[in-house]
Design an enzyme around this catalytic site. Structure first.
Site, PDB file in Angstrom:
ATOM      1  N   GLU A   1       0.818  -1.219   0.000  1.00 25.52           N
ATOM      2  CA  GLU A   1       0.000   0.000   0.000  1.00 25.52           C
ATOM      3  C   GLU A   1       0.850   1.266   0.000  1.00 25.52           C
ATOM      4  O   GLU A   1       0.501   2.263  -0.627  1.00 25.52           O
ATOM      5  CB  GLU A   1      -0.954   0.004   1.197  1.00 25.52           C
ATOM      6  CG  GLU A   1      -2.067  -1.036   1.104  1.00 25.52           C
ATOM      7  CD  GLU A   1      -1.613  -2.435   1.469  1.00 25.52           C
ATOM      8  OE1 GLU A   1      -0.498  -2.579   2.024  1.00 25.52           O
ATOM      9  OE2 GLU A   1      -2.350  -3.403   1.205  1.00 25.52           O
TER      10      GLU A   1
ATOM     11  N   HIS B   1     -11.561  -4.882   8.438  1.00 27.29           N
ATOM     12  CA  HIS B   1     -12.212  -4.624   7.151  1.00 27.29           C
ATOM     13  C   HIS B   1     -13.392  -3.673   7.348  1.00 27.29           C
ATOM     14  O   HIS B   1     -14.227  -3.536   6.470  1.00 27.29           O
ATOM     15  CB  HIS B   1     -12.724  -5.926   6.534  1.00 27.29           C
ATOM     16  CG  HIS B   1     -11.646  -6.792   5.978  1.00 27.29           C
ATOM     17  ND1 HIS B   1     -10.621  -7.300   6.748  1.00 27.29           N
ATOM     18  CD2 HIS B   1     -11.423  -7.250   4.723  1.00 27.29           C
ATOM     19  CE1 HIS B   1      -9.827  -8.047   5.985  1.00 27.29           C
ATOM     20  NE2 HIS B   1     -10.286  -8.020   4.758  1.00 27.29           N
TER      21      HIS B   1
END
Lengths: 370, 327
Positions: free
Chosen positions: B61, B130
């Protein structure tokens, strides 16, 4: 258990025996050549020398200015002039350059004004504007983060079919950061036209490279990502110049990235706020590295080739002194900043809350009561 | 012409249109190409625009955001996707130290226009991390804009505006709403302005501020409260969280004299606190009751068996609005 230093030396011997990333030398410490340098025009050699002499004088002056309280903390680069100057001279104006905060010898070669460098270290944001016609990004303070920016800019160059490369300047400490590895990996996967130029100057503040990594070299990290890795004597301007030229040429021919490890040494402190005697025998190491000084050997070579004379040297020293003084005068003569500029350039268009804060600042800065 | 689209289809259409419209636009992220994104937000775009513009990246990321910065300073308009909001944490150095500051540090010389898209929020019973809702991290970072759509029409128009914005935008897509409902979405390029909230229900008794999936829940409560108790809620979808739409917030509170903020992010130092402060600064004397915050509890977002009770429920929102009106 072997002392860390001994272990590192031992491993290096093994690396050499294996022919693994042996350091490339062209210009030896005594000013003689270790190999042909026909690819480097004499005028480039002389220009390198001139830049290096200027950089050193500038660097020493900057330290003095900090000591006198005329600029803020400064990160000196003495000892690394060949690595920075020769690498920068191998670039083209269209290339994207991502420096760290110790790479002013490189950025000044590329047209950054010495006065601006002093402004940067005086806390003035005006000091990091890229000169016109160049793409020099502001120095990155968080270590290794900008290595990824170079990868992205290289991606864009290829996307736009431009004949340009990107180069990231960073130190040995940066190679322990995740962003360095992510950058090598991305550049390898997408074969991007980027040069990773690492000045391994032996220390990340106080931590020696032997404590930074068990890798014998930084260049060998290239193996893991299947990209080209090169290890050069970073105090050898010719070896550095050729390594960057070749890396640039490979990049432009679609052969992907190169990791260059320029082995050099930071002669002074990490910054003017650092005391190197706390972590190394400063006198001994500096004495040792003086023998490998990048400027001395280049002058010896130029003189041997009749490319440089005593008279040239005297003239240069004079000129350098004047240019450094002029930079100091220019930097110190700058008007104090308009404090309100702190509100500028946060966004393309100022949002309401910033406009309100700017207004609050204007209204209250003179100590006017309601 | 318009069709009924769900939110993820609207996102896909916005990306498709901008890729067609502007050759500088590039998408990059994990699984966004061949796989079309784990939520299919980029479905079909690799086939249409090729792997130079719809890039499946390695799993990193920081590199996704870091290379986007390099692309942006060299003339591209990257639209990186972070697969789930919490996965952006390794990239926060890039986001906070560079994305948000590059224009400022370079005094306008190197702006970094980019739109960082990421699904966020709880409600789909995903694994741990999440379901985060950390929008206030970004709304605390000068240089960024933070945008959250709550429906398909706005999602498309706001995303197009974000991609066209000269500044970096963190574009938070409420995961729970990706396929929750469809609404009329116009064809072609249209823009919903960044920085403008929208009144989604008119009322005189209390202002209710919400965004993302909480907007839907708050709206349901407002409808039942009006039906059952005759309380009329002025429901405002903030849509842009940074910078906030001050005028919309203040005008509504001046009218109603009461306010409730609903968000699924943790309460402490959540964006609700900022909205309460804004009301305090700009509309205090209009207030007839303390401003109430109905927020996610100050616990780590729990595993999904507890998730539904972590988020503000209809019952909690209803109780909060009733308490505020009857204060």
């Amino acid at each position: 258990m072997l002392a860390e230093h001994d272990r590192a030396e031992r491993l290096m011997e093994i690396a050499k025996a294996e022919g693994l990333y042996e350091e490339i030398h062209l210009l030896k410490e005594d000013g003689t050549l270790a190999g042909p340098v026909d690819d480097i025009p004499p005028e480039v050699m002389v220009a390198m020398y001139r830049h290096m002499v200027f950089s050193r004088a500038f660097d020493r002056k900057a330290i003095a200015l900090q000591r006198q309280g005329r600029i803020g903390t400064y990160a000196p680069f003495e000892g690394q002039e060949a690595a920075q100057v020769a690498s920068a001279m191998a670039l083209a104006p269209e290339d994207f350059v991502f420096p760290s905060y110790r790479d002013h010898a490189a950025t000044m070669v590329l047209g950054q004004s010495p006065a601006h460098v002093l402004l940067y270290w005086s806390g003035r944001v005006e000091g990091i504007r890229s000169p016109e016609g160049r793409h020099i990004l502001p120095p990155s303070v968080p270590i290794a983060t900008h290595v990824l920016h170079a990868v992205g800019a290289a991606w864009a160059s290829r996307h736009r079919k431009e004949n340009a490369v990107s180069i990231a300047y960073f130190g040995d400490g940066a190679t322990s950061e995740g962003d360095f590895h992510e950058a090598l990996n991305f550049a390898g996967v997408f074969h991007l036209p980027v040069i990773f130029f690492c000045q391994n100057n032996g220390y990340a503040i106080s931590v020696p490279f032997s404590r930074q990594s068990a890798s014998r070299t930084i260049a060998q990290r290239a193996i893991a990502y299947d990209i080209v890795g090169v290890r050069v004597d970073g105090n050898d301007a010719f070896a550095v110049y050729r390594a960057v030229k070749e890396a640039r040429s490979r990049a432009l021919h679609g052969l992907g990235p190169t990791l260059i490890e320029a082995v050099t040494f930071r002669m002074g402190a990490h910054t003017t706020a650092d005391d190197p005697t706390r972590y190394r025998d400063q006198k001994a190491v500096v004495e040792d590295w003086r023998k490998r000084d990048p400027i001395v050997r280049l002058r010896l070579y130029l003189e041997s080739q009749k490319l440089w004379s005593e008279a040239d040297e005297a003239k240069l020293q004079d000129e350098v002194k004047r240019r450094v003084e002029a930079a100091v005068e220019e930097a110190l003569a700058i008007a104090p900043p308009d404090m309100e500029m702190m509100f500028d350039h946060v966004y393309a268009e100022e949002p309401w809350h910033l406009a309100a804060e700017r207004e609050e600042y204007r209204r209250t800065r003179e100590g006017v009561s309601v | 012409m318009s069709r009924m689209l769900n939110l993820v289809q609207a996102i896909n259409e916005a990306l498709d249109l901008k890729l067609a419209d502007d050759p500088r636009v590039v998408l990059l992220g994990e699984d966004i190409g061949k796989n079309g994104g784990v939520f299919r937000a980029t479905d079909g775009l690799l086939e249409k625009y090729g792997e130079e513009r719809v890039i499946d990246t390695p799993l990193a990321e920081s590199a996704i955001i870091g290379t986007s910065i390099g692309m942006a300073v060299n003339g591209l308009i990257p639209v990186p996707e972070i697969q789930f909001l919490a996965f952006i944490f390794p990239a926060l150095d890039q986001l906070f130290s560079h994305v948000a500051r590059m224009r400022y540090r370079s005094q306008g010389q190197f702006p970094v226009p980019m739109t960082i898209r990421t699904p966020y929020g709880a409600g789909i019973h995903g694994p741990e991390l999440h379901a985060e809702s950390v929008e206030s991290f970004f709304a605390h970072t000068p240089g960024l804009k933070v945008v959250v759509p709550s429906g398909p029409y706005d999602a498309k128009g706001l995303l197009i505006s974000a991609i066209e914005d000269p500044d970096p935008v963190v574009f938070l897509e409420p995961t729970k709403l990706y396929r929750a409902f469809r609404e009329e979405v116009s064809e072609g390029l249209y823009r919903v302005p960044i920085g403008k909230a929208k009144r989604v229900r008119e009322g005189e008794d209390v202002s209710v501020f919400a965004w993302g999936s909480m907007l839907r829940t708050a709206l349901k409560v407002a409808e039942s409260l009006e039906r059952e108790r005759g309380f009329a809620c002025d429901v405002i979808d903030l849509r842009t969280l940074y910078p906030l739409d001050r005028d919309a917030i203040v005008e509504s509170v001046q009218k109603t004299g009461r306010a409730v903020v609903v968000h699924e992010a943790h309460k402490t130092a959540g964006l609700g606190a900022e909205i309460v402060s804004l009301i305090n600064e700009e509309a205090l004397l209009y207030l007839r009751a303390p401003v109430k915050r109905i927020a996610g509890f100050d616990v780590p977002v729990p595993f999904f068996a507890l998730e539904d009770e972590y988020m503000p429920t209809e019952a909690r929102i209803r109780a909060g609005i009733e308490e505020t009106i009857t204060f």
